[in-house]
Write a protein that holds these residues in place. Structure first.
Motif, mmCIF file in Angstrom:
data_model
loop_
_atom_site.group_PDB
_atom_site.id
_atom_site.type_symbol
_atom_site.label_atom_id
_atom_site.label_comp_id
_atom_site.label_asym_id
_atom_site.label_seq_id
_atom_site.Cartn_x
_atom_site.Cartn_y
_atom_site.Cartn_z
ATOM 1 N N LEU A 8 31.134 35.731 30.765
ATOM 2 C CA LEU A 8 30.353 35.210 31.874
ATOM 3 C C LEU A 8 29.694 33.878 31.509
ATOM 4 O O LEU A 8 29.613 32.967 32.322
ATOM 5 C CB LEU A 8 29.289 36.229 32.292
ATOM 6 N N SER A 11 32.270 31.245 31.675
ATOM 7 C CA SER A 11 32.557 30.948 33.077
ATOM 8 C C SER A 11 31.464 30.080 33.681
ATOM 9 O O SER A 11 31.746 29.092 34.369
ATOM 10 C CB SER A 11 32.678 32.260 33.867
ATOM 11 N N GLN A 31 31.617 31.957 43.505
ATOM 12 C CA GLN A 31 31.941 32.606 42.231
ATOM 13 C C GLN A 31 30.953 32.170 41.152
ATOM 14 O O GLN A 31 30.542 32.987 40.307
ATOM 15 C CB GLN A 31 33.362 32.240 41.822
ATOM 16 N N TYR A 32 30.569 30.914 41.160
ATOM 17 C CA TYR A 32 29.585 30.380 40.216
ATOM 18 C C TYR A 32 28.260 31.153 40.358
ATOM 19 O O TYR A 32 27.667 31.594 39.359
ATOM 20 C CB TYR A 32 29.391 28.892 40.508
ATOM 21 N N ASP A 35 28.742 34.885 39.102
ATOM 22 C CA ASP A 35 28.801 34.991 37.644
ATOM 23 C C ASP A 35 27.429 34.725 37.014
ATOM 24 O O ASP A 35 27.043 35.381 36.039
ATOM 25 C CB ASP A 35 29.826 34.003 37.082
#
Length: 207
Positions: A8, A11, A31-32, A35
């Motif tokens: 994570l 990411s 998604q940012y 995460d």
């Protein structure tokens, strides 16, 4: 299984670099934010350790608060870049309601109302031929939250019931006045009737 915090972190670092150097799509921003939320909650829980059940519950709430605030900051940047993106507004509203339900609806309801109002002002005016279903979901989701808020207020803060009902009535009025694409609002009246039928016994309970 617990989240892979290292993955994570990688990411999140990648998204942070990407957002600084090139435009990101709404889905990448979402998604940012997701995460980041998972990473911050996992890191907070890992750094703090308690044995008492009450302290553990407080720790979980605090971890979710830290995670939500980090995620909300990212979504705020995303909405500045894409103020007219319906799916981004819906995701922001879903995230805000999820946090409110996990950590105290009554005290957090103003932020939920603000998130919906911002969404409606940005994408709830005009004819939504291609995104009507998403806009309808915003109304439906916020109406369900108001119903939940009403049920809790009836038990804990009866004085708030009237203002919540006013907000629900205003929502129905906004909903009915918002033009949608073909078929996207076919179930609006049925949805309103179901919500109103659920609200009526709650109103009687709080009177």
């Amino acid at each position: 299984d617990p989240p892979d915090l290292e993955a994570l972190q990688q990411s999140m670092d990648g998204f942070a670099s990407l957002s600084k150097n090139c435009p990101m799509t709404p889905l990448l921003w979402m998604q940012y934010a997701q995460d980041t939320k998972a990473l911050m909650e996992g890191l907070w829980m890992m750094e703090k350790s308690v044995t008492d059940d009450d302290d553990q519950q407080q720790l979980v709430v605090q971890a979710k608060k830290e995670a939500y605030e980090s995620s909300a900051g990212i979504l705020e940047l995303a909405l500045i870049e894409f103020p007219g993106c319906s799916i981004l507004h819906l995701y922001n509203l879903e995230s805000t309601i999820a946090y409110a339900c996990e950590c105290g609806v009554i005290s957090f309801s103003n932020k939920v109302s603000s998130a919906f109002l911002k969404a409606w002002q940005s994408v709830g005016n005009g004819t939504h031929v291609n995104e009507g279903f998403i806009v309808s979901d915003m109304f439906r989701l916020f109406a369900s939250f108001l119903l939940l808020h009403l049920s809790l207020a009836a038990k804990e803060q009866k004085s708030q019931s009237t203002s919540i009902m006013d907000e629900l009535r205003s929502l129905f009025d906004q909903w009915s006045r918002t033009p949608m694409g073909e078929g996207s609002n076919d179930e609006m009246v049925q949805d309103m009737e179901c919500l109103w039928e659920e609200a009526c016994p709650i109103i009687l309970l709080s009177s």
